[in-house]
Design an enzyme around this catalytic site. Structure first.
Site, mmCIF file in Angstrom:
data_model
loop_
_atom_site.group_PDB
_atom_site.id
_atom_site.type_symbol
_atom_site.label_atom_id
_atom_site.label_comp_id
_atom_site.label_asym_id
_atom_site.label_seq_id
_atom_site.Cartn_x
_atom_site.Cartn_y
_atom_site.Cartn_z
ATOM 1 N N ASP A 166 0.785 -1.243 0.000
ATOM 2 C CA ASP A 166 0.000 0.000 0.000
ATOM 3 C C ASP A 166 0.817 1.293 0.000
ATOM 4 O O ASP A 166 0.378 2.304 0.575
ATOM 5 C CB ASP A 166 -0.942 0.026 1.209
ATOM 6 N N LYS B 117 -5.619 -5.632 -4.220
ATOM 7 C CA LYS B 117 -6.508 -6.166 -3.185
ATOM 8 C C LYS B 117 -7.625 -5.179 -2.896
ATOM 9 O O LYS B 117 -7.554 -4.002 -3.290
ATOM 10 C CB LYS B 117 -5.725 -6.454 -1.906
ATOM 11 N N CYS C 184 -3.061 -2.966 7.233
ATOM 12 C CA CYS C 184 -2.926 -3.847 6.069
ATOM 13 C C CYS C 184 -1.656 -4.688 6.101
ATOM 14 O O CYS C 184 -1.666 -5.851 5.678
ATOM 15 C CB CYS C 184 -2.991 -3.027 4.778
#
Length: 250
Positions: free
Chosen positions: A29, A139, A172
């Site tokens: 991310d 994702k 995450c």
């Protein structure tokens, strides 16, 4: 099978020997909406200033491991424009008042819908450059293993050990690392390769739980140094990883 390429690094809870031939690096991310001062999290008042340090650290770690033959996986959030596969609990993230400021929303003055596939917000933050041979996995959940090909990719690469970096460390990154451990991978969190917009105690708790329950905590800088030392060492200097009784071997 490729020949083993063991390297040993300081780690918690104990010194760690890993095989570069069976290792992959996952970068989680590192996107504009999470990291840029013009992105989503900054726009709702969260402090993303720690990202500059993180980008600089990853800009050293990623190329060095890539050059050593370690596969690099860029794991990023990319939502469908219609948000059809995102449940209410995910839409609730960072929109706790339910006022429409979460994933897929367009904030006042925003550049693009939050984390929408193909958008500026979903793109990698400036300063990180994927290479042609890198792998990209998208994702739509906190864990990168849910409803994605990540597990298949890693198994096809014959990977046993996964190095985790990125943001947010306690969200995450931790969710993906926890699933990796549950799936049987040896999980290593690179402490100087993660950051979070959460309070400091959340990061401390993440490091505590990773080293006590889910895997190991090491530093990317130490790993890069070990990789370079290994590359510079004479071929007959290597010692099989499993003979090093003072290290935990993965």
């Amino acid at each position: 099978m490729p020949a083993p390429r063991p390297v040993t690094v300081p780690a918690a809870p104990q010194r760690l020997t890993l095989d570069l031939a069976r290792t992959a690096l996952v970068v989680v991310d590192m996107q504009n909406d999470f990291c840029s001062p013009k992105g989503w999290l900054a726009s709702i008042g969260l402090d993303v200033s720690g990202t500059d340090r993180l980008v600089a650290s990853l800009a050293e770690t990623v190329p060095a491991l890539r050059a050593a033959g370690v596969p690099v996986v860029w794991l990023t959030w990319a939502s469908r424009p219609d948000r059809a596969n995102i449940p209410p609990n995910v839409l609730h993230a960072y929109d706790i008042a339910g006022e429409g400021g979460g994933v897929g929303s367009v904030l006042p003055g925003g550049r693009s819908p939050v984390l929408e596939e193909g958008s500026w917000g979903a793109a990698l933050v400036e300063g990180l450059e994927p290479a042609a041979g890198d792998i990209h996995v998208t994702k739509q959940r906190m864990s990168g293993f849910f409803d994605t090909p990540l597990d298949s990719v890693l198994r096809n690469l014959r990977v046993d050990t996964v190095l985790f970096t990125g943001v947010n460390a306690d969200q995450c990154v931790l969710a993906t690392l926890t699933d990796a451990a549950c799936l049987g991978y040896d999980a290593v969190l690179l402490e100087d390769g993660v950051a979070t917009t959460s309070p400091e105690f959340c990061l401390r708790a993440t490091l505590y739980n990773v080293e006590r329950c889910f895997g190991f905590v090491a530093r990317g800088a130490d790993l890069v140094a070990a990789v370079r030392d290994s590359a510079a060492a004479p071929a007959d200097r290597g010692v099989p990883a499993r003979s090093r009784s003072s290290a935990c071997t993965v």
